[in-house]
Every structure is written in structure tokens, then in C-alpha cells.
Design a protein around this motif. Structure first.
Motif, PDB file in Angstrom:
ATOM      1  N   TYR A  48      -2.326  77.763   8.029  1.00 21.44           N
ATOM      2  CA  TYR A  48      -2.733  78.581   6.888  1.00 21.44           C
ATOM      3  C   TYR A  48      -1.585  79.451   6.384  1.00 21.44           C
ATOM      4  N   LEU A  49      -0.894  80.128   7.300  1.00 20.49           N
ATOM      5  CA  LEU A  49       0.209  81.005   6.910  1.00 20.49           C
ATOM      6  C   LEU A  49       1.362  80.214   6.305  1.00 20.49           C
ATOM      7  N   VAL A  50       1.692  79.072   6.925  1.00 14.76           N
ATOM      8  CA  VAL A  50       2.776  78.241   6.409  1.00 14.76           C
ATOM      9  C   VAL A  50       2.406  77.663   5.051  1.00 14.76           C
ATOM     10  N   GLY A  51       1.141  77.261   4.896  1.00 16.71           N
ATOM     11  CA  GLY A  51       0.697  76.719   3.618  1.00 16.71           C
ATOM     12  C   GLY A  51       0.798  77.728   2.490  1.00 16.71           C
ATOM     13  N   ARG A  52       0.429  78.981   2.771  1.00 21.98           N
ATOM     14  CA  ARG A  52       0.552  80.026   1.753  1.00 21.98           C
ATOM     15  C   ARG A  52       2.009  80.306   1.421  1.00 21.98           C
ATOM     16  N   LEU A  53       2.852  80.290   2.448  1.00 24.62           N
ATOM     17  CA  LEU A  53       4.284  80.511   2.226  1.00 24.62           C
ATOM     18  C   LEU A  53       4.857  79.436   1.310  1.00 24.62           C
ATOM     19  N   ILE A  54       4.545  78.173   1.590  1.00 29.67           N
ATOM     20  CA  ILE A  54       5.049  77.072   0.779  1.00 29.67           C
ATOM     21  C   ILE A  54       4.525  77.169  -0.648  1.00 29.67           C
ATOM     22  N   LEU A  55       3.251  77.552  -0.801  1.00 30.38           N
ATOM     23  CA  LEU A  55       2.656  77.631  -2.122  1.00 30.38           C
ATOM     24  C   LEU A  55       3.335  78.703  -2.973  1.00 30.38           C
ATOM     25  N   VAL A  56       3.514  79.902  -2.406  1.00 29.92           N
ATOM     26  CA  VAL A  56       4.112  81.000  -3.163  1.00 29.92           C
ATOM     27  C   VAL A  56       5.551  80.679  -3.542  1.00 29.92           C
TER      28      VAL A  56
ATOM     29  N   SER B 196      10.226  68.472  -7.212  1.00 36.16           N
ATOM     30  CA  SER B 196      10.266  69.465  -6.144  1.00 36.16           C
ATOM     31  C   SER B 196       8.999  70.312  -6.150  1.00 36.16           C
ATOM     32  N   LEU B 197       8.534  70.674  -7.346  1.00 42.54           N
ATOM     33  CA  LEU B 197       7.307  71.464  -7.465  1.00 42.54           C
ATOM     34  C   LEU B 197       6.101  70.674  -6.969  1.00 42.54           C
ATOM     35  N   MET B 198       6.016  69.397  -7.336  1.00 47.27           N
ATOM     36  CA  MET B 198       4.897  68.574  -6.885  1.00 47.27           C
ATOM     37  C   MET B 198       4.910  68.391  -5.367  1.00 47.27           C
ATOM     38  N   ALA B 199       6.091  68.212  -4.797  1.00 45.71           N
ATOM     39  CA  ALA B 199       6.196  68.072  -3.345  1.00 45.71           C
ATOM     40  C   ALA B 199       5.752  69.344  -2.637  1.00 45.71           C
ATOM     41  N   ALA B 200       6.150  70.490  -3.169  1.00 42.87           N
ATOM     42  CA  ALA B 200       5.776  71.763  -2.565  1.00 42.87           C
ATOM     43  C   ALA B 200       4.267  71.992  -2.627  1.00 42.87           C
TER      44      ALA B 200
ATOM     45  N   LEU C  87       5.694  77.614  -6.032  1.00 46.67           N
ATOM     46  CA  LEU C  87       5.333  77.930  -7.413  1.00 46.67           C
ATOM     47  C   LEU C  87       6.449  78.663  -8.141  1.00 46.67           C
ATOM     48  N   SER C  88       7.352  79.289  -7.384  1.00 51.11           N
ATOM     49  CA  SER C  88       8.492  79.965  -8.016  1.00 51.11           C
ATOM     50  C   SER C  88       9.417  78.963  -8.706  1.00 51.11           C
ATOM     51  N   LEU C  89       9.280  77.675  -8.381  1.00 49.64           N
ATOM     52  CA  LEU C  89      10.061  76.645  -9.061  1.00 49.64           C
ATOM     53  C   LEU C  89       9.706  76.555 -10.544  1.00 49.64           C
TER      54      LEU C  89
END
Length: 295
Positions: free
Chosen positions: A8-16, A42-46, A19-21
């Protein structure tokens, strides 16, 4: 160890951070660059990786233990670095993926070294913005871990950060999110203030944004962001003030804002000793540079 909360924590980190991309992607489109070709995938992969991690962690307990916190601190920099290198690889800027990974690690860890001989001057403007943004995000992520996850795992290594706690201490996710929200707001406000200072000192809006992002992350080191070639007292003053603000205690800033009292600054022992060390060392270095005719 609860793997669900880690996912959960890693998923939120990757999402935030993923999305900065959107920021350099949008800037690239506005500037007529082919940013969609390397920021889009890169955005789609993230987003896809974030969705997978959040799905795996959907049944998590809203509590973080020392083990999960330690693993999170290890995985953060590896995951962010792999995410950050994708636009470089897609754009074909580097001849080797290892160089792209090195550049991404350097930015996210705010180290400041670069494999680019010109510091990134030859990069497309959108990729240069992504480089600065990675440094900014790296500085923010470090501060967020310092106020949320680091106190959790510090007892495991015999360290004490701000409060005494035992190894069994497990903070609720809600309290971690509250600390992160406060620090992020202060970080963003000081960034905007720094960008305005650089713009008023004579930099173009794009250069001011890049400079502000790099300054707040306290990474430095890139020749592209060197002030020497400008020979501007106003710009040097803006940089000095921005660096001082960036090196302060962000939770102290929030405390001052909440209580609307500048007296808190005067009574803070950490801040007083910081300024004593800063002024002392700066005086010695300044005298040395003046004595040998460098400046």
C-alpha cells in the motif's frame, strides 16, 4: 511482517511520483517537444505498477510496524530511481541504461553529480524540467520519511529522533499522513517563494522554476545551475536566502505558522546553533576566498 501495508505504501509512493510526470509531459507539449513519446509510456507504466501494488495492499491494517518501515525506506530509492530513468531511456539521451539509472539515482537522492558533461544544457527543456523535478521530489521524500517513517525504525538501530520510542512503536497511517501533509505544504510554499525570488532577480520563468526546484532539494552540484556566469548580486542573494530556508526545520516552520508567533524561532535551540555554525563557517570560508584573491 505485514506485506499488505508495504504494498500500500509503495503503491501510493509510485502513484504520487508517477503522476508528477504529467508536469514535464504538459510542458513538453506546450514547448513543441516530443515529450509524449517518452513521458507518456513512463506515466502509463507508473500508473499500472501503482495500481498493482495498491490492489495487493488493499487489505492492509492501518498500522505500520518497524519491519515494514525499514523495508519501505530501502525500496523507496530503488523504485523511484527506476521510475525516473524511464523518460531518459525512452528519449535515447544516454547510450547506456546504466547512465540513465545513475542520473536518476543522483537526482532522487539529491546527490548532485551527473554523467552529463554540460550538466544537462543539451537536454530538451522538458527533460531538464524532469531532472529538476526529480531532485525536488527526492528532497521532499527524504523529509517525509524523516518525519513519518524514520522515527519508527530509529529504535532498531539505537537512534533517537525527536522523541523516545520502543521498537514495538507502530504509528497509524493517519498520523503519518498528517505529518506528511504539513511538511509538503511548507515545502511547496517555500519552493514557490524561491521561484518568485529567482524570477524577480532576473531569471526567465523556466530557469527560475528549474533553479527553485534544485535549490529546495539542496542537491546542487550541476554546472548548469551555477551562479558564477550571471555575476548578479540580486541572484546570489535570492539563492542564499532560498538555501537558508531549504536547510531549516520544516516542522518548526509549520509550528510558527500554526501559532502565528515568530518568537518560536528565537527560542528554538536547534535554529540558534545552526545559525552560529553557519555564520562562523561562512566567515572563515569568505575570508579565505577574499585573502587568496578568488573573489
Amino acid at each position: 511482517m505485514d506485506r499488505h501495508i508495504l504494498f500500500y505504501l509503495v503503491g501510493r509512493l509510485i502513484l504520487v511520483n508517477g503522476l508528477s510526470l504529467i508536469i514535464p509531459l504538459t510542458a513538453g507539449l506546450l514547448w513543441g517537444e516530443r515529450g509524449l513519446l517518452y513521458f507518456g509510456p513512463s506515466l502509463m507504466a507508473a500508473v499500472a505498477l501503482s495500481a498493482f501494488c495498491l490492489y495487493r495492499g488493499r487489505h492492509h491494517k492501518r498500522q505500520v510496524g518497524a519491519g515494514e518501515g525499514a523495508w519501505y525506506m530501502v525500496l523507496v530509492w530503488l523504485i523511484l530511481s527506476l521510475l525516473g530513468m524511464l523518460p531518459y531511456v525512452m528519449a535515447g539521451v544516454f547510450t547506456s541504461p546504466a547512465d540513465a539509472f545513475f542520473e536518476s539515482v543522483s537526482a532522487f537522492t539529491t546527490t548532485g553529480t551527473s554523467v552529463l558533461s554540460d550538466g544537462g544544457a543539451a537536454l530538451p527543456s522538458s527533460l531538464l524540467l524532469w531532472h529538476s523535478l526529480m531532485g525536488w521530489l527526492g528532497g521532499l521524500n527524504f523529509i517525509l520519511m524523516l518525519v513519518s517513517v524514520m522515527p519508527l525504525v530509529s529504535g532498531c538501530f539505537g537512534l533517537t529522533l525527536s522523541v523516545h520510542q520502543s521498537v514495538s512503536f507502530s504509528p497509524m497511517v493517519a498520523s503519518m499522513q498528517e505529518s506528511a501533509r504539513k511538511v509538503s505544504c511548507i515545502y511547496l510554499v517555500i519552493t514557490m517563494f524561491s521561484v518568485c525570488l529567482y524570477w524577480l532577480a532576473g531569471l526567465s520563468p523556466t530557469a527560475a522554476v528549474n533553479q527553485g526546484l534544485m535549490t529546495l532539494s539542496t542537491s546542487g552540484g550541476d554546472s548548469l545551475f551555477d551562479f558564477l556566469r550571471y555575476d548578479s548580486r540580486a541572484l546570489e542573494g535570492a539563492g542564499a536566502l532560498s538555501m537558508l530556508l531549504a536547510s531549516g526545520n520544516f516542522l518548526l516552520y509549520w509550528k510558527v505558522w500554526e501559532r502565528r508567533s515568530l518568537k518560536i524561532f528565537l527560542h528554538d535551540a536547534e535554529l540558534r546553533y545552526f545559525f552560529i555554525m553557519f555564520l562562523s563557517v561562512s566567515a572563515v570560508v569568505s575570508f579565505h576566498l577574499w585573502h587568496y584573491g578568488i573573489y
